[in-house]
Design a protein around this motif. Structure first.
Motif, PDB file in Angstrom:
ATOM      1  N   ARG A  55       0.851  -1.055  -0.102  1.00 56.21           N
ATOM      2  CA  ARG A  55      -0.115  -0.027  -0.026  1.00 56.21           C
ATOM      3  C   ARG A  55       0.825   1.258  -0.062  1.00 56.21           C
ATOM      4  NH1 ARG A  55      -4.947  -1.344   4.260  1.00 56.21           N
ATOM      5  NH2 ARG A  55      -6.081  -3.006   2.901  1.00 56.21           N
ATOM      6  N   ILE A  56       2.037   1.120   0.539  1.00 53.69           N
ATOM      7  CA  ILE A  56       2.873   2.402   0.573  1.00 53.69           C
ATOM      8  C   ILE A  56       4.172   2.034   0.280  1.00 53.69           C
ATOM      9  CG2 ILE A  56       3.344   4.313   2.045  1.00 53.69           C
ATOM     10  CD1 ILE A  56       2.185   2.503   4.452  1.00 53.69           C
ATOM     11  N   PRO A  57       4.139   2.033  -1.192  1.00 50.58           N
ATOM     12  CA  PRO A  57       5.447   1.468  -1.809  1.00 50.58           C
ATOM     13  C   PRO A  57       6.634   2.460  -1.404  1.00 50.58           C
ATOM     14  CG  PRO A  57       3.819   1.681  -3.577  1.00 50.58           C
ATOM     15  CD  PRO A  57       3.347   2.297  -2.234  1.00 50.58           C
ATOM     16  N   ILE A  58       7.812   2.346  -0.780  1.00 53.04           N
ATOM     17  CA  ILE A  58       8.819   3.205  -0.489  1.00 53.04           C
ATOM     18  C   ILE A  58      10.020   2.471  -1.042  1.00 53.04           C
ATOM     19  CG2 ILE A  58      10.326   4.207   1.424  1.00 53.04           C
ATOM     20  CD1 ILE A  58       7.653   4.696   2.664  1.00 53.04           C
ATOM     21  N   SER A  59      10.918   3.081  -1.764  1.00 54.82           N
ATOM     22  CA  SER A  59      12.075   2.382  -2.349  1.00 54.82           C
ATOM     23  C   SER A  59      13.174   3.447  -1.959  1.00 54.82           C
ATOM     24  CB  SER A  59      12.096   1.993  -3.951  1.00 54.82           C
ATOM     25  OG  SER A  59      11.814   3.111  -4.628  1.00 54.82           O
ATOM     26  N   ASN A  60      14.168   2.881  -1.043  1.00 51.75           N
ATOM     27  CA  ASN A  60      15.201   3.832  -0.529  1.00 51.75           C
ATOM     28  C   ASN A  60      16.170   2.966  -0.139  1.00 51.75           C
ATOM     29  OD1 ASN A  60      16.598   5.647   1.235  1.00 51.75           O
ATOM     30  ND2 ASN A  60      15.099   6.863   1.138  1.00 51.75           N
ATOM     31  N   ASP A  61      17.487   3.408  -0.605  1.00 54.12           N
ATOM     32  CA  ASP A  61      18.514   2.295  -0.094  1.00 54.12           C
ATOM     33  C   ASP A  61      18.702   2.288   1.215  1.00 54.12           C
ATOM     34  OD1 ASP A  61      18.471   1.651  -2.819  1.00 54.12           O
ATOM     35  OD2 ASP A  61      20.216   2.784  -3.430  1.00 54.12           O
ATOM     36  N   ASN A  62      18.441   3.697   1.977  1.00 52.36           N
ATOM     37  CA  ASN A  62      18.625   3.715   3.457  1.00 52.36           C
ATOM     38  C   ASN A  62      17.600   3.035   4.223  1.00 52.36           C
ATOM     39  OD1 ASN A  62      20.815   5.298   2.661  1.00 52.36           O
ATOM     40  ND2 ASN A  62      19.833   7.472   2.941  1.00 52.36           N
ATOM     41  N   ILE A  63      16.771   2.310   3.725  1.00 52.26           N
ATOM     42  CA  ILE A  63      15.535   1.735   4.659  1.00 52.26           C
ATOM     43  C   ILE A  63      15.381   0.461   4.379  1.00 52.26           C
ATOM     44  CG2 ILE A  63      13.162   1.664   5.199  1.00 52.26           C
ATOM     45  CD1 ILE A  63      12.971   4.624   4.123  1.00 52.26           C
ATOM     46  N   VAL A  64      16.027  -0.506   5.442  1.00 48.58           N
ATOM     47  CA  VAL A  64      15.899  -1.893   5.648  1.00 48.58           C
ATOM     48  C   VAL A  64      14.760  -2.287   6.157  1.00 48.58           C
ATOM     49  CG1 VAL A  64      17.274  -3.980   6.250  1.00 48.58           C
ATOM     50  CG2 VAL A  64      18.369  -1.851   5.440  1.00 48.58           C
ATOM     51  N   PHE A  65      14.021  -3.309   5.517  1.00 50.97           N
ATOM     52  CA  PHE A  65      12.718  -3.925   6.478  1.00 50.97           C
ATOM     53  C   PHE A  65      13.171  -5.090   6.949  1.00 50.97           C
ATOM     54  CE2 PHE A  65      11.021  -0.835   3.212  1.00 50.97           C
ATOM     55  CZ  PHE A  65      10.042  -0.155   3.916  1.00 50.97           C
ATOM     56  N   HIS A  66      12.690  -5.350   8.085  1.00 53.85           N
ATOM     57  CA  HIS A  66      12.907  -6.647   8.770  1.00 53.85           C
ATOM     58  C   HIS A  66      11.756  -7.381   9.242  1.00 53.85           C
ATOM     59  CE1 HIS A  66      17.234  -5.838   9.603  1.00 53.85           C
ATOM     60  NE2 HIS A  66      16.747  -4.560   9.765  1.00 53.85           N
ATOM     61  N   ASP A  67      11.054  -8.191   8.710  1.00 53.90           N
ATOM     62  CA  ASP A  67       9.977  -9.079   9.149  1.00 53.90           C
ATOM     63  C   ASP A  67      10.078 -10.294   9.671  1.00 53.90           C
ATOM     64  OD1 ASP A  67       9.072 -10.735   6.551  1.00 53.90           O
ATOM     65  OD2 ASP A  67       9.667  -8.693   6.184  1.00 53.90           O
ATOM     66  N   TYR A  68       9.080 -10.362  10.821  1.00 56.66           N
ATOM     67  CA  TYR A  68       9.369 -11.611  11.776  1.00 56.66           C
ATOM     68  C   TYR A  68       8.041 -12.282  11.507  1.00 56.66           C
ATOM     69  CZ  TYR A  68      13.591  -9.887  12.849  1.00 56.66           C
ATOM     70  OH  TYR A  68      15.226  -9.299  12.898  1.00 56.66           O
ATOM     71  N   PRO A  69       7.980 -13.862  11.359  1.00 52.80           N
ATOM     72  CA  PRO A  69       6.652 -14.297  11.285  1.00 52.80           C
ATOM     73  C   PRO A  69       6.309 -14.324  12.738  1.00 52.80           C
ATOM     74  CG  PRO A  69       8.575 -15.993  11.283  1.00 52.80           C
ATOM     75  CD  PRO A  69       9.038 -14.716  10.898  1.00 52.80           C
ATOM     76  N   THR A  70       4.744 -14.070  13.036  1.00 52.99           N
ATOM     77  CA  THR A  70       4.348 -14.313  14.708  1.00 52.99           C
ATOM     78  C   THR A  70       3.232 -15.449  14.480  1.00 52.99           C
ATOM     79  OG1 THR A  70       2.670 -12.604  13.974  1.00 52.99           O
ATOM     80  CG2 THR A  70       4.780 -11.888  15.021  1.00 52.99           C
ATOM     81  N   PRO A  71       3.132 -16.042  15.686  1.00 52.98           N
ATOM     82  CA  PRO A  71       1.703 -17.012  15.536  1.00 52.98           C
ATOM     83  C   PRO A  71       0.706 -16.911  14.886  1.00 52.98           C
ATOM     84  CG  PRO A  71       3.007 -16.613  17.885  1.00 52.98           C
ATOM     85  CD  PRO A  71       3.350 -15.588  17.216  1.00 52.98           C
ATOM     86  N   HIS A  72      -0.050 -17.731  14.286  1.00 50.64           N
ATOM     87  CA  HIS A  72      -1.129 -17.431  13.540  1.00 50.64           C
ATOM     88  C   HIS A  72      -2.220 -16.947  14.479  1.00 50.64           C
ATOM     89  CE1 HIS A  72      -3.978 -17.910  10.338  1.00 50.64           C
ATOM     90  NE2 HIS A  72      -4.928 -18.298  11.140  1.00 50.64           N
ATOM     91  N   PHE A  73      -2.614 -16.002  13.947  1.00 54.09           N
ATOM     92  CA  PHE A  73      -3.894 -15.237  14.538  1.00 54.09           C
ATOM     93  C   PHE A  73      -5.336 -15.438  13.814  1.00 54.09           C
ATOM     94  CE2 PHE A  73      -1.576 -12.125  12.370  1.00 54.09           C
ATOM     95  CZ  PHE A  73      -2.568 -11.546  11.523  1.00 54.09           C
ATOM     96  N   PRO A  74      -6.390 -15.468  14.442  1.00 54.19           N
ATOM     97  CA  PRO A  74      -7.703 -15.445  13.590  1.00 54.19           C
ATOM     98  C   PRO A  74      -7.943 -14.202  13.112  1.00 54.19           C
ATOM     99  CG  PRO A  74      -7.981 -15.365  16.229  1.00 54.19           C
ATOM    100  CD  PRO A  74      -6.541 -15.758  16.041  1.00 54.19           C
ATOM    101  N   SER A  75      -8.367 -14.194  12.063  1.00 51.24           N
ATOM    102  CA  SER A  75      -8.862 -13.018  11.303  1.00 51.24           C
ATOM    103  C   SER A  75     -10.126 -12.634  10.765  1.00 51.24           C
ATOM    104  CB  SER A  75      -7.753 -13.214   9.943  1.00 51.24           C
ATOM    105  OG  SER A  75      -7.706 -11.696   9.283  1.00 51.24           O
ATOM    106  N   PRO A  76     -11.013 -12.577  11.752  1.00 47.19           N
ATOM    107  CA  PRO A  76     -12.466 -12.674  11.592  1.00 47.19           C
ATOM    108  C   PRO A  76     -12.794 -11.244  10.615  1.00 47.19           C
ATOM    109  CG  PRO A  76     -12.319 -11.785  13.526  1.00 47.19           C
ATOM    110  CD  PRO A  76     -10.683 -12.155  13.096  1.00 47.19           C
ATOM    111  N   PRO A  77     -14.022 -11.325   9.695  1.00 40.62           N
ATOM    112  CA  PRO A  77     -14.541 -10.255   9.207  1.00 40.62           C
ATOM    113  C   PRO A  77     -15.051  -9.149  10.258  1.00 40.62           C
ATOM    114  CG  PRO A  77     -16.333 -11.778   9.035  1.00 40.62           C
ATOM    115  CD  PRO A  77     -14.921 -12.469   9.752  1.00 40.62           C
ATOM    116  N   PRO A  78     -15.104  -7.934   9.639  1.00 40.48           N
ATOM    117  CA  PRO A  78     -15.563  -6.764  10.599  1.00 40.48           C
ATOM    118  C   PRO A  78     -17.060  -6.885  10.756  1.00 40.48           C
ATOM    119  CG  PRO A  78     -14.787  -6.171   8.324  1.00 40.48           C
ATOM    120  CD  PRO A  78     -14.423  -7.295   8.386  1.00 40.48           C
ATOM    121  N   ASP A  79     -17.606  -6.546  11.519  1.00 40.23           N
ATOM    122  CA  ASP A  79     -19.115  -6.447  11.778  1.00 40.23           C
ATOM    123  C   ASP A  79     -19.655  -5.135  11.624  1.00 40.23           C
ATOM    124  OD1 ASP A  79     -21.678  -6.570  12.679  1.00 40.23           O
ATOM    125  OD2 ASP A  79     -21.216  -6.935  14.801  1.00 40.23           O
ATOM    126  N   PRO A  80     -20.173  -5.014  10.274  1.00 38.18           N
ATOM    127  CA  PRO A  80     -20.864  -3.728   9.964  1.00 38.18           C
ATOM    128  C   PRO A  80     -22.088  -3.304  10.774  1.00 38.18           C
ATOM    129  CG  PRO A  80     -21.178  -5.312   8.227  1.00 38.18           C
ATOM    130  CD  PRO A  80     -20.563  -6.143   9.162  1.00 38.18           C
TER     131      PRO A  80
END
Length: 461
Positions: A55-80
């Motif tokens: 959603r926010i594509p940023i390409s910059n050589d000075n920015i390094v992204f570190h992502d880590y898996p976390t335990p699976h979580f429920p992802s219910p739909p919102p309640d309108p």
């Protein structure tokens, strides 16, 4: 952009909170600070890193992204249909991000040996993840607050009865919306659970706020909460102030359509990533837009799930024959759009919004007045700032009426007031003047640029 010599002496680590509105702000702040040639490391969960980059594509050589898996979580739909609009469906994903404490520690122990100083900028809700910074001598920590200075001031007042208010603030206090129904019970419990006393480790607070917009409220917060050399840094807007059309290599239908419209003739309608609207209310909005006879772009997406890449999207139904009757006058979009580019387009003349702080900042930066429809969290207070303090918006529905269905007649009237009537012309003029002030604050020598220069000088001292 003022350049400061490359210091591998200083490394910046950013720890955003996983909700889109929070991710967005720290990603943009990373971009601003990286422009000073400082290395930046952003740490998130795997699923939210993917969300942010999509959603926010940023390409910059000075920015390094570190992502880590976390335990699976429920992802219910919102309640309108929920009366409280707080995005309860996201809480499992918020909780999962608390598992970043160990990976954050590991990253810090690696970086702290290679740099003279590590500067940690963390969303205030990520206190539990960064609490071990106290174990590192060469680390300095700043907490980031993602709401307006105006909302923050009233939260402080609610909690402590301070500061002592002057006459102007006393008058405003009478109109400040209550916190009732701003959060669900489990939302409030989650926020309370993230409270880690930051007195121990924080050197100051960063706001996505601008002295060009909120000087009075920033000054009061500064005097109130920042004794003992704890500084407050107002570095906003974090979002770009100039829109480049780089993200649309292929001119898409939406912008082709916008290019054909008259200046200030289109109302942009979007309620952000955390609001789910009932089918009944959607029908009323649709009829109101239709009857207003104004041009519009309506982003009709459901609220985010905890994992936006999982599960089916809700099928939202519009009134029968709506698209045929509206014809070329309006676009209904169900995909993610570049909001800043739409707001920055000369044809866009109004924004019907939930008044999330990102949306407020983007509309003020681009000089687009707001039709305010606050839904939860800090939005009622942001809406008051725009409508009653800065006079760059009008309400479609004020907070005391939050449980009522907004009729198509009200939608139609408010849209016409902003887009057609003299009142709208005056509000738009004020919005454009505010936009000029904000943009000037970001150029060399401007109030925000000087504050950004000063912040970078402070962390690289």
């Amino acid at each position: 952009m003022a350049t400061i010599q490359h210091h591998n002496d200083t490394i910046v680590v950013m720890v955003p909170f996983p909700a889109q509105g929070h991710l967005n702000q720290l990603h943009h702040l990373a971009r601003l600070i990286a422009a000073y040639n400082l290395p930046i490391h952003v740490i998130t969960t795997t699923v939210h890193s993917r969300q942010a980059k999509t959603r926010i594509p940023i390409s910059n050589d000075n920015i390094v992204f570190h992502d880590y898996p976390t335990p699976h979580f429920p992802s219910p739909p919102p309640d309108p249909t929920s009366t409280i609009k707080f995005p309860t469906q996201l809480i499992p994903s918020f909780k999962s991000s608390m598992h970043l404490r160990q990976p954050f520690n590991d990253l810090l122990s690696t970086l702290s040996v290679t740099a003279k100083r590590v500067v940690v900028i963390h969303d205030y809700l990520m206190g539990p993840v960064v609490q071990d910074v106290v174990n590192y001598d060469n680390t300095e920590t700043f907490s980031f607050t993602c709401c307006s200075a105006f909302a923050s001031l009233w939260y402080l007042y609610d909690a402590t009865g301070r500061p002592k208010l002057d006459n102007e603030l006393e008058l405003l206090l009478k109109e400040v919306p209550s916190n009732d129904d701003c959060m669900s019970l489990d939302g409030a419990q989650f926020v309370a659970s993230t409270y880690v006393s930051q007195e121990k480790f924080s050197s100051g607070t960063i706001y996505d706020a601008s002295r060009a917009i909120e000087r009075k409220f920033i000054d009061v917060l500064e005097q109130e909460g920042h004794e003992d050399d704890k500084r407050l840094w107002a570095l906003g807007p974090f979002n770009p102030t100039e829109v480049t059309n780089k993200s649309r290599d292929e001119r898409d239908e939406l912008f082709d359509w916008l290019d054909k419209q008259e200046p200030n003739s289109v109302l942009y309608v979007s309620f952000g990533t955390t609001t789910s609207i009932s089918n009944e209310q959607i029908q009323e909005i649709a009829f109101g837009l239709e009857k207003s006879e104004q041009k519009f772009i309506w982003v009709l997406r459901d609220a985010d799930k905890g994992d936006i890449f999982e599960g089916e999207a809700r099928n939202i139904e519009l009134p029968k024959g709506f698209k045929d009757r509206v014809g070329e006058r309006g676009l209904v979009v169900v995909d993610w759009v570049s909001q800043l580019e739409i707001l920055g387009h000369p044809s866009t003349g109004g924004f019907m919004s939930h008044c999330g702080w990102n949306s407020c900042m983007e509309s003020m930066t681009m000089g687009v007045p707001v039709v305010a429809w606050p839904m939860h969290s800090d939005q009622p207070r942001n809406a008051m700032l725009l409508t009653k303090v800065l006079n760059v918006g009008i309400y479609v529905r004020d907070w005391p009426q939050r449980n009522e269905l907004v009729s198509s007649r009200v939608v139609e009237e408010v849209v016409r007031r902003l887009m057609v009537e003299e009142e709208g012309v005056e509000i738009r003029q004020r919005a454009e003047e505010l936009s000029c002030k904000v943009r000037q604050s970001m150029v060399d020598g401007g109030v925000t640029r000087l504050e950004l220069d000063s912040f970078v000088a402070h962390i690289t001292r």
